[in-house]
Write an enzyme that holds these catalytic residues in place. Structure first.
Site, mmCIF file in Angstrom:
data_model
loop_
_atom_site.group_PDB
_atom_site.id
_atom_site.type_symbol
_atom_site.label_atom_id
_atom_site.label_comp_id
_atom_site.label_asym_id
_atom_site.label_seq_id
_atom_site.Cartn_x
_atom_site.Cartn_y
_atom_site.Cartn_z
ATOM 1 N N GLY A 167 10.766 42.416 -4.806
ATOM 2 C CA GLY A 167 10.460 41.357 -4.398
ATOM 3 C C GLY A 167 10.418 41.246 -2.774
ATOM 4 N N ARG A 205 8.844 20.974 -11.089
ATOM 5 C CA ARG A 205 10.237 21.180 -10.768
ATOM 6 C C ARG A 205 11.046 21.386 -12.297
ATOM 7 N NH1 ARG A 205 13.419 22.110 -6.292
ATOM 8 N NH2 ARG A 205 15.423 21.977 -6.704
ATOM 9 N N ALA A 232 17.385 32.174 -5.573
ATOM 10 C CA ALA A 232 16.171 31.717 -6.149
ATOM 11 C C ALA A 232 16.132 30.473 -6.542
ATOM 12 C CB ALA A 232 16.151 32.582 -7.573
ATOM 13 N N ASN A 233 15.079 29.959 -6.425
ATOM 14 C CA ASN A 233 14.999 28.335 -6.631
ATOM 15 C C ASN A 233 14.595 28.126 -8.293
ATOM 16 O OD1 ASN A 233 15.296 27.128 -3.972
ATOM 17 N ND2 ASN A 233 13.473 27.965 -3.501
ATOM 18 N N ASP A 293 17.246 25.727 5.141
ATOM 19 C CA ASP A 293 17.061 24.396 5.573
ATOM 20 C C ASP A 293 17.761 24.145 6.808
ATOM 21 O OD1 ASP A 293 15.774 23.794 2.885
ATOM 22 O OD2 ASP A 293 17.468 23.820 2.232
ATOM 23 N N ARG A 328 15.841 25.583 9.696
ATOM 24 C CA ARG A 328 14.661 24.895 9.870
ATOM 25 C C ARG A 328 15.017 23.474 10.711
ATOM 26 N NH1 ARG A 328 12.412 25.775 3.960
ATOM 27 N NH2 ARG A 328 11.191 27.684 4.346
ATOM 28 N N HIS A 387 18.564 21.867 -2.480
ATOM 29 C CA HIS A 387 17.529 22.437 -1.628
ATOM 30 C C HIS A 387 16.140 21.968 -2.359
ATOM 31 C CE1 HIS A 387 15.467 25.591 0.182
ATOM 32 N NE2 HIS A 387 14.947 26.069 -0.755
#
Length: 328
Positions: free
Chosen positions: A14, A98, A130-131, A159, A162, A187
């Site tokens: 990936g 989600r 991974a979320n 985060d 950012r 997250h």
């Protein structure tokens, strides 16, 4: 030269893994004198693509890479691993919410948790990328009873980075001038980047940037929604910045934290000093003593505003936990 350490990376074909594998191999994370063995996991359907990644790693001729193991068997990928970076997961598809993503990824991380438990080295430490990473981390850790909970981390460093960048831009300074950036909670869009503790050049950010409305408005929403904004602009999810944050997380864990500063990662919440519910992976400001050991920063005086935000993201994580109870 030191003996090599084994680093397992999932989702090896990936975009995120493609951005981080070469940086691990060149010594950027563990140092210029630390050889590594890369153990890369993919699903069977992506093994051909992974072969191409391996060929590129070989063609890079990185002297610190002592071996590359490419496999679709989790037991092989995690065999004697000292570090594991769990990047691979099912992405959100059209129409998925989600809760759907949590349900789809839970079984993946259940199996990986078991494989880590049964095969990894005694000193294994795991960073989940991974979320939804907090809940994926909870599933994996719950299915690895022999691995202490303090060895597991869900990534909120993206985060943090950012938030640091937004404050630096607003203040007109370099990002290195921005310290004490702490991410609280999940997250997700409920996370709380606690601007009340951030410093710019050693001064409170709220004094350097005298605009509370910006902090509570554009700052929060930009950090919380940045992933979606990147997808809208690029047509693809964050890859290079996510890889960078994963490697930042590891560096922060293996390097003693500078005096007075901290970094962010989601850790197991049991016994935390801020009254957050036990039994979830919740992001706190952390300090590292080096060698992968860490502690939650204590003694922060949270305002009522901050407490409300910290509780809201906790409540979201508790709801996520309810959705995966059968996997824990």
């Amino acid at each position: 030269m030191k003996d090599p350490i084994r680093v397992a990376v999932t989702g090896g074909a990936g975009q995120i893994a493609y951005s981080l594998l070469f940086r691990i191999g060149n010594g950027e994370v563990f140092g210029p004198e630390q050889p590594v063995i890369l153990q890369i996991l993919e699903i069977p359907q992506a093994m051909d693509a992974l072969k191409g990644v391996v060929m590129e790693l070989q063609d890079s001729a990185q002297p610190l890479v002592h071996d590359i193991i490419a496999t679709d068997d989790a037991n092989v990928a995690f065999k004697d691993a000292n570090w594991a970076i769990l990047v691979g997961g099912k992405p959100r598809g059209p129409g998925m919410v989600r809760a759907d993503l949590i349900a789809a990824n839970g079984p993946i991380f259940l199996d990986q948790g078991k494989a880590i438990n049964d095969n990894a080295a005694d000193d294994i430490r795991v960073v989940v990328v991974a979320n939804p990473c907090n809940s994926n981390c909870l599933v994996a850790a719950s299915n690895a009873p022999d691995v202490p909970k303090d060895r597991w981390f869900a990534m909120t460093r993206l985060d943090e980075n950012r938030a640091r960048a937004q404050v630096a831009d607003k203040a007109g300074v370099l990002s290195t001038e921005v310290t004490n950036v702490g991410i609280w909670g999940n997250h997700s869009a409920s996370q709380f980047p606690n601007f009340e503790e951030i410093k710019v050049g050693g001064k409170p950010a709220t004094e350097v940037i005298d605009d509370r409305g910006w902090f509570e408005g554009d700052f929060l929403t930009t950090v919380q929604d940045r992933g979606k904004a990147i997808i809208d602009a690029r047509g693809k999810s964050s890859a290079a910045s996510a890889a960078n944050a994963a490697l930042d997380t590891i560096r922060s864990l293996i390097t003693p934290t500078a005096e007075g500063d901290w970094f962010s990662a989601a850790v197991y919440s049991d016994g935390n000093p801020y009254g957050i519910a036990d039994g979830i992976f919740y992001s706190f400001p952390l300090r590292s003593t080096g060698n992968g050991d860490w502690e939650i920063v204590e003694g922060l005086e949270l305002s009522d505003y901050a407490k409300e935000k910290a509780a809201a993201t906790q409540d979201e994580l508790l709801k996520e936990r309810e959705a995966i109870t059968d996997l824990l």
